[in-house]
Motif scaffolding. Sequence first.
Motif: not given
Length: 250
Positions: A171-178, A211-219, A224-226, A232-234
């Motif tokens: 996410t590009r925005e600071t996450p809220g309560l979750s 220190f790296t790790f992988m995220a798997k996201v849909t195209r 949508r997030l460009a 830099e994001l969260f």
Amino acid sequence: MALLGIGPLLERAPVALSGGERQRVALGRAILSRPKLLLMDEPLSALDRAAKDAILPYLERLTGVLDVPILYVSHDIAEVERLADRIVILEAGRVRAAGPLNAALTDVGLGFVRDPHAASVLPATVVAFDATDGLAELELAGQRVFVDGSGPEEIGHARRLRIEASDVSLTRETPGLSTILNTLRVRILRIEPAASANLAVLLALDAAGAFTFMAKVTRRSANRLALQPGDELFAQIKSVSLATAPPISR
């Protein structure tokens, strides 16, 4: 005896030992010969999953206690993720790649990221334990994550964190309560195709990219997030996807 937990087995006949117990005793005999190198050729291949899970913590202990190199041969990537520091990938009798474990796991060209349970493995240190919540707090590249913890005796111990790529959201925005406890600041290093509908996004936790790790996201999500390298994001990571083995009680 203490290292492998075989004290209670000494009075039992060999035929009364389980497969996992026999493996521990055999390993003890090998260690008593004071080897310069331990070669383990698929030592757990004949065991069921429960027996494997029972013996793996003892193998983890060996790598931290013995000053002996261990060459571990396996087709099971889950075993490799838990035990290895470096990996040599053989294909048709030839070395296809060799290097640090996490570098191989996150290398799109080697194919691990296309596995449904593709994961990254990172070192972290236990810095606190919350008895009320039963969670251990770990320091990872200057940031904090929470995992199930066995107790305050873990504080100060080094642990491995296994982050499954499909359990990472961006996410590009600071996450809220979750209900997701772990949120890390990350930077995108590169984006590669992982499957027909998915992309593998390599994320860095530190400025040097050590220190790296992988995220798997849909195209679709990436569009949508460009998402672009350098962004830099969260990254939000489900706590259940962070696995670390606690020390074995003596």
